[in-house]
Design a protein around this motif. Sequence first.
Motif, PDB file in Angstrom:
ATOM      1  N   VAL A  68       0.840  -1.197   0.000  1.00  0.00           N
ATOM      2  CA  VAL A  68       0.000   0.000   0.000  1.00  0.00           C
ATOM      3  C   VAL A  68       0.877   1.250   0.000  1.00  0.00           C
ATOM      4  O   VAL A  68       2.020   1.217   0.434  1.00  0.00           O
ATOM      5  N   ASP A  69       0.311   2.336  -0.482  1.00  0.00           N
ATOM      6  CA  ASP A  69       0.955   3.645  -0.396  1.00  0.00           C
ATOM      7  C   ASP A  69       0.307   4.404   0.750  1.00  0.00           C
ATOM      8  O   ASP A  69      -0.924   4.468   0.842  1.00  0.00           O
ATOM      9  N   ALA A  70       1.132   4.968   1.647  1.00  0.00           N
ATOM     10  CA  ALA A  70       0.600   5.675   2.805  1.00  0.00           C
ATOM     11  C   ALA A  70       1.630   6.687   3.310  1.00  0.00           C
ATOM     12  O   ALA A  70       2.803   6.615   2.968  1.00  0.00           O
ATOM     13  N   ASP A  71       1.159   7.590   4.161  1.00  0.00           N
ATOM     14  CA  ASP A  71       2.033   8.608   4.746  1.00  0.00           C
ATOM     15  C   ASP A  71       2.711   8.155   6.025  1.00  0.00           C
ATOM     16  O   ASP A  71       3.632   8.809   6.497  1.00  0.00           O
ATOM     17  N   SER A  72       2.237   7.044   6.618  1.00  0.00           N
ATOM     18  CA  SER A  72       2.824   6.557   7.870  1.00  0.00           C
ATOM     19  C   SER A  72       2.530   5.069   8.021  1.00  0.00           C
ATOM     20  O   SER A  72       1.680   4.519   7.299  1.00  0.00           O
ATOM     21  N   GLU A  73       3.198   4.432   8.969  1.00  0.00           N
ATOM     22  CA  GLU A  73       2.936   3.019   9.240  1.00  0.00           C
ATOM     23  C   GLU A  73       1.506   2.806   9.725  1.00  0.00           C
ATOM     24  O   GLU A  73       0.871   1.818   9.374  1.00  0.00           O
ATOM     25  N   ALA A  74       1.008   3.733  10.523  1.00  0.00           N
ATOM     26  CA  ALA A  74      -0.366   3.619  11.020  1.00  0.00           C
ATOM     27  C   ALA A  74      -1.363   3.675   9.861  1.00  0.00           C
ATOM     28  O   ALA A  74      -2.318   2.884   9.808  1.00  0.00           O
ATOM     29  N   GLU A  75      -1.142   4.587   8.927  1.00  0.00           N
ATOM     30  CA  GLU A  75      -2.020   4.680   7.763  1.00  0.00           C
ATOM     31  C   GLU A  75      -1.877   3.451   6.867  1.00  0.00           C
ATOM     32  O   GLU A  75      -2.854   2.995   6.272  1.00  0.00           O
ATOM     33  N   ALA A  76      -0.666   2.912   6.773  1.00  0.00           N
ATOM     34  CA  ALA A  76      -0.436   1.703   5.978  1.00  0.00           C
ATOM     35  C   ALA A  76      -1.223   0.528   6.553  1.00  0.00           C
ATOM     36  O   ALA A  76      -1.804  -0.267   5.803  1.00  0.00           O
ATOM     37  N   MET A  77      -1.250   0.412   7.871  1.00  0.00           N
ATOM     38  CA  MET A  77      -2.004  -0.658   8.535  1.00  0.00           C
ATOM     39  C   MET A  77      -3.489  -0.526   8.210  1.00  0.00           C
ATOM     40  O   MET A  77      -4.142  -1.517   7.853  1.00  0.00           O
ATOM     41  N   ILE A  78      -4.013   0.663   8.308  1.00  0.00           N
ATOM     42  CA  ILE A  78      -5.429   0.891   8.019  1.00  0.00           C
ATOM     43  C   ILE A  78      -5.737   0.578   6.561  1.00  0.00           C
ATOM     44  O   ILE A  78      -6.738  -0.071   6.253  1.00  0.00           O
ATOM     45  N   ALA A  79      -4.864   1.012   5.655  1.00  0.00           N
ATOM     46  CA  ALA A  79      -5.069   0.743   4.226  1.00  0.00           C
ATOM     47  C   ALA A  79      -5.059  -0.759   3.952  1.00  0.00           C
ATOM     48  O   ALA A  79      -5.892  -1.264   3.190  1.00  0.00           O
ATOM     49  N   ALA A  80      -4.133  -1.492   4.571  1.00  0.00           N
ATOM     50  CA  ALA A  80      -4.062  -2.941   4.389  1.00  0.00           C
ATOM     51  C   ALA A  80      -5.311  -3.619   4.936  1.00  0.00           C
ATOM     52  O   ALA A  80      -5.854  -4.549   4.313  1.00  0.00           O
ATOM     53  N   GLU A  81      -5.772  -3.187   6.089  1.00  0.00           N
ATOM     54  CA  GLU A  81      -6.995  -3.748   6.661  1.00  0.00           C
ATOM     55  C   GLU A  81      -8.188  -3.493   5.744  1.00  0.00           C
ATOM     56  O   GLU A  81      -9.030  -4.373   5.549  1.00  0.00           O
ATOM     57  N   ASN A  82      -8.257  -2.295   5.167  1.00  0.00           N
ATOM     58  CA  ASN A  82      -9.359  -1.971   4.259  1.00  0.00           C
ATOM     59  C   ASN A  82      -9.315  -2.828   2.997  1.00  0.00           C
ATOM     60  O   ASN A  82     -10.356  -3.281   2.515  1.00  0.00           O
ATOM     61  N   LEU A  83      -8.113  -3.058   2.462  1.00  0.00           N
ATOM     62  CA  LEU A  83      -7.985  -3.931   1.295  1.00  0.00           C
ATOM     63  C   LEU A  83      -8.428  -5.355   1.631  1.00  0.00           C
ATOM     64  O   LEU A  83      -9.107  -6.013   0.837  1.00  0.00           O
ATOM     65  N   PHE A  84      -8.053  -5.837   2.816  1.00  0.00           N
ATOM     66  CA  PHE A  84      -8.460  -7.176   3.240  1.00  0.00           C
ATOM     67  C   PHE A  84      -9.982  -7.273   3.336  1.00  0.00           C
ATOM     68  O   PHE A  84     -10.586  -8.233   2.843  1.00  0.00           O
ATOM     69  N   MET A  85     -10.602  -6.287   3.960  1.00  0.00           N
ATOM     70  CA  MET A  85     -12.055  -6.322   4.110  1.00  0.00           C
ATOM     71  C   MET A  85     -12.744  -6.305   2.745  1.00  0.00           C
ATOM     72  O   MET A  85     -13.755  -6.986   2.550  1.00  0.00           O
ATOM     73  N   ALA A  86     -12.186  -5.572   1.784  1.00  0.00           N
ATOM     74  CA  ALA A  86     -12.760  -5.557   0.434  1.00  0.00           C
ATOM     75  C   ALA A  86     -12.641  -6.937  -0.212  1.00  0.00           C
ATOM     76  O   ALA A  86     -13.570  -7.390  -0.889  1.00  0.00           O
ATOM     77  N   GLU A  87     -11.514  -7.617   0.000  1.00  0.00           N
ATOM     78  CA  GLU A  87     -11.329  -8.962  -0.553  1.00  0.00           C
ATOM     79  C   GLU A  87     -12.254  -9.979   0.097  1.00  0.00           C
ATOM     80  O   GLU A  87     -12.670 -10.945  -0.542  1.00  0.00           O
ATOM     81  N   MET A  88     -12.570  -9.796   1.375  1.00  0.00           N
ATOM     82  CA  MET A  88     -13.446 -10.729   2.091  1.00  0.00           C
ATOM     83  C   MET A  88     -14.818 -10.815   1.433  1.00  0.00           C
ATOM     84  O   MET A  88     -15.480 -11.847   1.503  1.00  0.00           O
ATOM     85  N   GLU A  89     -15.234  -9.743   0.781  1.00  0.00           N
ATOM     86  CA  GLU A  89     -16.533  -9.748   0.107  1.00  0.00           C
ATOM     87  C   GLU A  89     -16.569 -10.756  -1.031  1.00  0.00           C
ATOM     88  O   GLU A  89     -17.638 -11.185  -1.449  1.00  0.00           O
ATOM     89  N   ASN A  90     -15.393 -11.143  -1.544  1.00  0.00           N
ATOM     90  CA  ASN A  90     -15.307 -12.088  -2.659  1.00  0.00           C
ATOM     91  C   ASN A  90     -14.576 -13.370  -2.260  1.00  0.00           C
ATOM     92  O   ASN A  90     -13.975 -14.030  -3.106  1.00  0.00           O
TER      93      ASN A  90
END
Length: 59
Positions: free
Chosen positions: A23-45
């Motif tokens: 993921v592209d992010a401004d900080s490690e905390a934002e990177a974690m959130i972005a990764a979690e969001n990508l995972f949740m999107a994949e869970m739908e499929n």
Amino acid sequence: MATYKVTLKADLKHGAFYWVSTVDADSEAEAMIAAENLFMAEMENASDWNFSDSDIEIL
């Protein structure tokens, strides 16, 4: 902004699940959130998933 490789691990009742994403992010905390969001999107499929790698060991 930086590119991060994020590995998330979920300990489940019958095993562990790892999610690795880039993921592209401004900080490690934002990177974690972005990764979690990508995972949740994949869970739908999840029914469309196919495992492409495995490692089996005798215990």
